[in-house]
Design a protein around this motif. Sequence first.
Motif, PDB file in Angstrom:
ATOM      1  N   TRP A 314       9.459  -1.172   6.451  1.00  0.00           N
ATOM      2  CA  TRP A 314       9.025   0.488   6.354  1.00  0.00           C
ATOM      3  C   TRP A 314      10.451   1.299   6.684  1.00  0.00           C
ATOM      4  N   HIS A 315      11.394   0.676   7.425  1.00  0.00           N
ATOM      5  CA  HIS A 315      12.724   1.092   7.675  1.00  0.00           C
ATOM      6  C   HIS A 315      13.580   1.246   6.123  1.00  0.00           C
ATOM      7  N   ARG A 316      13.495  -0.136   5.623  1.00  0.00           N
ATOM      8  CA  ARG A 316      14.432  -0.214   4.508  1.00  0.00           C
ATOM      9  C   ARG A 316      13.801   0.813   3.289  1.00  0.00           C
ATOM     10  N   SER A 317      12.558   0.856   3.164  1.00  0.00           N
ATOM     11  CA  SER A 317      11.858   1.865   2.247  1.00  0.00           C
ATOM     12  C   SER A 317      11.877   3.202   2.623  1.00  0.00           C
ATOM     13  N   GLY A 318      12.276   3.472   3.759  1.00  0.00           N
ATOM     14  CA  GLY A 318      12.258   4.969   4.166  1.00  0.00           C
ATOM     15  C   GLY A 318      10.992   5.505   4.498  1.00  0.00           C
ATOM     16  N   HIS A 319       9.935   4.657   4.477  1.00  0.00           N
ATOM     17  CA  HIS A 319       8.798   5.190   4.894  1.00  0.00           C
ATOM     18  C   HIS A 319       8.621   5.429   6.424  1.00  0.00           C
ATOM     19  N   TYR A 320       9.472   4.454   7.358  1.00  0.00           N
ATOM     20  CA  TYR A 320       9.213   4.666   8.573  1.00  0.00           C
ATOM     21  C   TYR A 320       9.587   6.195   9.207  1.00  0.00           C
ATOM     22  N   GLU A 321      10.906   6.702   8.474  1.00  0.00           N
ATOM     23  CA  GLU A 321      11.132   7.746   8.967  1.00  0.00           C
ATOM     24  C   GLU A 321      10.507   9.197   8.378  1.00  0.00           C
ATOM     25  N   ASN A 322       9.882   8.809   7.410  1.00  0.00           N
ATOM     26  CA  ASN A 322       8.943   9.911   6.786  1.00  0.00           C
ATOM     27  C   ASN A 322       7.477   9.889   7.096  1.00  0.00           C
ATOM     28  N   TYR A 323       6.966   8.675   7.330  1.00  0.00           N
ATOM     29  CA  TYR A 323       5.763   8.482   7.600  1.00  0.00           C
ATOM     30  C   TYR A 323       5.200   7.856   8.854  1.00  0.00           C
ATOM     31  N   ALA A 324       6.052   7.738   9.800  1.00  0.00           N
ATOM     32  CA  ALA A 324       5.900   6.877  11.232  1.00  0.00           C
ATOM     33  C   ALA A 324       4.737   7.886  11.734  1.00  0.00           C
ATOM     34  N   ASP A 325       4.648   8.963  11.808  1.00  0.00           N
ATOM     35  CA  ASP A 325       3.484   9.823  12.583  1.00  0.00           C
ATOM     36  C   ASP A 325       2.191   9.479  12.160  1.00  0.00           C
ATOM     37  N   ASP A 326       2.019   9.036  10.775  1.00  0.00           N
ATOM     38  CA  ASP A 326       0.830   9.007   9.945  1.00  0.00           C
ATOM     39  C   ASP A 326       0.701   7.319   9.604  1.00  0.00           C
ATOM     40  N   MET A 327       1.349   6.555  10.536  1.00  0.00           N
ATOM     41  CA  MET A 327       1.124   5.047  10.272  1.00  0.00           C
ATOM     42  C   MET A 327       0.497   4.554  11.568  1.00  0.00           C
ATOM     43  N   PHE A 328      -0.260   3.247  11.508  1.00  0.00           N
ATOM     44  CA  PHE A 328      -0.716   2.597  12.390  1.00  0.00           C
ATOM     45  C   PHE A 328       0.185   1.703  12.967  1.00  0.00           C
ATOM     46  N   ILE A 329       1.025   1.952  14.251  1.00  0.00           N
ATOM     47  CA  ILE A 329       2.096   0.956  14.228  1.00  0.00           C
ATOM     48  C   ILE A 329       1.858   0.375  15.806  1.00  0.00           C
ATOM     49  N   PHE A 330       2.036  -0.952  15.941  1.00  0.00           N
ATOM     50  CA  PHE A 330       1.887  -1.806  17.127  1.00  0.00           C
ATOM     51  C   PHE A 330       2.665  -2.816  17.399  1.00  0.00           C
ATOM     52  N   ASP A 331       2.719  -3.431  18.437  1.00  0.00           N
ATOM     53  CA  ASP A 331       3.957  -4.388  18.811  1.00  0.00           C
ATOM     54  C   ASP A 331       3.147  -5.717  18.734  1.00  0.00           C
ATOM     55  N   VAL A 332       3.699  -6.808  18.497  1.00  0.00           N
ATOM     56  CA  VAL A 332       3.474  -8.171  18.362  1.00  0.00           C
ATOM     57  C   VAL A 332       4.554  -8.948  19.078  1.00  0.00           C
ATOM     58  N   GLY A 333       4.459  -9.472  20.346  1.00  0.00           N
ATOM     59  CA  GLY A 333       5.634  -9.873  21.114  1.00  0.00           C
ATOM     60  C   GLY A 333       6.807  -8.843  21.167  1.00  0.00           C
ATOM     61  N   ASP A 334       7.965  -9.285  20.349  1.00  0.00           N
ATOM     62  CA  ASP A 334       9.105  -8.440  20.426  1.00  0.00           C
ATOM     63  C   ASP A 334       9.463  -7.562  19.229  1.00  0.00           C
ATOM     64  N   ASP A 335       8.362  -8.049  18.362  1.00  0.00           N
ATOM     65  CA  ASP A 335       8.468  -7.244  16.988  1.00  0.00           C
ATOM     66  C   ASP A 335       7.393  -6.025  16.762  1.00  0.00           C
ATOM     67  N   GLU A 336       7.860  -5.139  16.104  1.00  0.00           N
ATOM     68  CA  GLU A 336       6.958  -3.844  15.788  1.00  0.00           C
ATOM     69  C   GLU A 336       6.442  -4.153  14.229  1.00  0.00           C
ATOM     70  N   LEU A 339       0.572  -1.171   9.821  1.00  0.00           N
ATOM     71  CA  LEU A 339      -0.393  -1.450   8.621  1.00  0.00           C
ATOM     72  C   LEU A 339       0.276  -0.453   7.582  1.00  0.00           C
ATOM     73  N   LYS A 340       0.100  -1.104   6.157  1.00  0.00           N
ATOM     74  CA  LYS A 340       0.850  -0.519   5.148  1.00  0.00           C
ATOM     75  C   LYS A 340       0.376   0.770   4.870  1.00  0.00           C
ATOM     76  N   PRO A 341       1.169   1.990   4.499  1.00  0.00           N
ATOM     77  CA  PRO A 341       0.394   3.075   4.155  1.00  0.00           C
ATOM     78  C   PRO A 341       0.559   3.545   2.574  1.00  0.00           C
ATOM     79  N   MET A 342       1.675   2.285   2.178  1.00  0.00           N
ATOM     80  CA  MET A 342       1.706   2.448   0.530  1.00  0.00           C
ATOM     81  C   MET A 342       1.733   0.879   0.124  1.00  0.00           C
ATOM     82  N   ASN A 343       1.674   0.534  -1.034  1.00  0.00           N
ATOM     83  CA  ASN A 343       1.918  -0.849  -1.669  1.00  0.00           C
ATOM     84  C   ASN A 343       3.393  -1.082  -2.268  1.00  0.00           C
ATOM     85  N   CYS A 344       3.927   0.010  -2.470  1.00  0.00           N
ATOM     86  CA  CYS A 344       5.175  -0.206  -3.477  1.00  0.00           C
ATOM     87  C   CYS A 344       6.159  -1.021  -2.687  1.00  0.00           C
TER      88      CYS A 344
END
Length: 651
Positions: A314-336, A339-344
């Motif tokens: 999502w950082h690479r696609s640019g969605h993180y900077e634009n959609y992070a507030d509207d995404m369901f984000i969680f940690d698994v171990g050391d990784d973040e 859930l996908k907001p888009m398929n592209c």
Amino acid sequence: MSEPDSQSQEQIAVVLPDGSELEVDADATVEDCAYEIGPGLGRDTVAGKLDGDLVAKEAPVYDGVDLEIVTDQSDEYLDVMRHSASHCLAQAVERLYDEDEVKLAIGPPTDEGFYYDFDNLDIDEEDLADLEEEIEEIVAEDYEIEREDVSIEEAEKRLADEPYKLELLEEFADENDTVSFYKQGEWEDLCAGPHVDSTGEIGVVKLLEIAGAYWRGDEENPMQTRIYGTAFENESDLEAFLERKEAAEERDHRKIGNEMNLFSIQDVTGPGLPLYHPPGKTVLKELEDFVENLNEDAGYDYVETPHVFKTDLWHRSGHYENYADDMFIFDVGDDEFGLKPMNCPGHAAIFQDQSWSYRDLPIRYAENGKVYRKEQRGELSGLSRVWAFTIDDGHLFIRPDQIEREVEGIMDMITDVLDTFDLEYEMALATRPEKSVGSDEIWEEAEEQLENVLEKRNLDYDLEEGDGAFYGPKIDFAFEDAIGRSWDGPTVQLDFNMPERFDLSYVGEDNDEHRPVMIHRALYGSYERFFMMLIEHYEGRFPLWLAPEQVRVLPISDDNLGYAHRVANEFDAFRVEVDGRDSTLERKIRAAHDDRVPYQIIVGDDEEEDGNISVRDRFEDQEYDVEIDAFRSHLEREVEEQRTQPDFLQD
């Protein structure tokens, strides 16, 4: 209107709707510009639009701005009047309730009217009549609606007892030295406007309902009381609106969905997470099969991507900077993960995983992909606004010279979908916005090719300059349902951004690497939104090919139950049920009608003796002595041709 300065002032130019420029003083307002055009227009000015944004007539213009003057003949006039009606509602509330206890929040116009949010207001539906009567008094008093610009310090004093207004003021203070208040009679409100000149210019007001709403739409904030209303210039327009509203309520997909056992959204499973029951999933499966057949015929390959990805994607696609507030984000171990907001992005990653030649393109991927967006709970509504939904996604990776041909193919698919459901639609070509990515040359070529597709087909369309996505121009479809409501529909979007972000390439005929163009397309949009629209469009009376139950066999008595089941076996290629209840035929017919079953087969002693059937449709027409083979052949044709209404008895 401000007095003209006798001395020379700096001049600026504003752009009028016809493309001409008007030179005015640098400190001119919307109203000043209107007077420059003509004194009659100046007197009639209610508000203005600056670069498409509705503003007060006192708003200053600036060099190069696109200016439209709003009068009582403009489409936007209703918005202005409704905004003023919301102020009348707030004034009425403070007159009838303890104004020291009640706290004001916001009261904007909406597409169908207005609302105002209040804190500490104890009110129910029975109280709306008294509020309406008080609003009528305020309108009849014909108070002048006066605008006053005051300093931030003065505003703070006036709003000392209004915590929500003070919070808004803090935001205004970051960008402005002054703010505006609008006063009518004894009442005033912090507001940017615009408003009509007096309360007497407000036509007729109707309060509609009471709801709860979180302050600023954030469920962490206090729940407030929201009062919805509407306003029109005359009684006839109001009556027409109320009739449409009543029709819409009868068609409400939540009501029909419950009656037909199509879906549910339960507290125990979570908000905005629909559960599709067998009848609802039957309809969805038919919709999926329809699109999958179109995709197969058009040369799409189906792919599948997971519901969750590392946020690196999502950082690479640019969605993180634009959609992070509207995404369901969680940690698994050391990784973040998110859930996908888009398929592209997933489709771009699949394309990136291989090497491609210019001969391989176009590459067409399709996926019925489930996506997740964390809407505010107060905005969730049935299937129209959910957390989890499925997009009939398609993404194409093409050479620039293939744009026109591929868009034509997508247009064929879209019009096939809309024509199948007999939907009237409009199109718009949205061009390059001010902030965008990609070269001038590729934008010009892409816009020209989209325009060529529309022109070659002799299609009527609106040109929406500057309304394209930042990553490319697009063609948008909007369609109309059975009661005249407009819905956003399919779209074709060109994308120059995602290929850059994922460093996508193909080897051209010159053996150099080239950047493909990506096309995003959806034939329905989301299944949830389209399903919701179909439920309301057809009022649950789906075409035969979509209907969860297509045929119901009704034995006249228990003596005919065995024959009813034998008849049902003759229609085993269809979704058929036998009503074997111990009930009268009239009740069985009424139940099938209420369940919106397209066809009823009625069998009694006469039918059993002759080996035929009687057929009744949802229009309550009936035909006797029908041969089983003849009716089965008709059903096969009606399903194959995807007719929008049962028509056996209309042949």
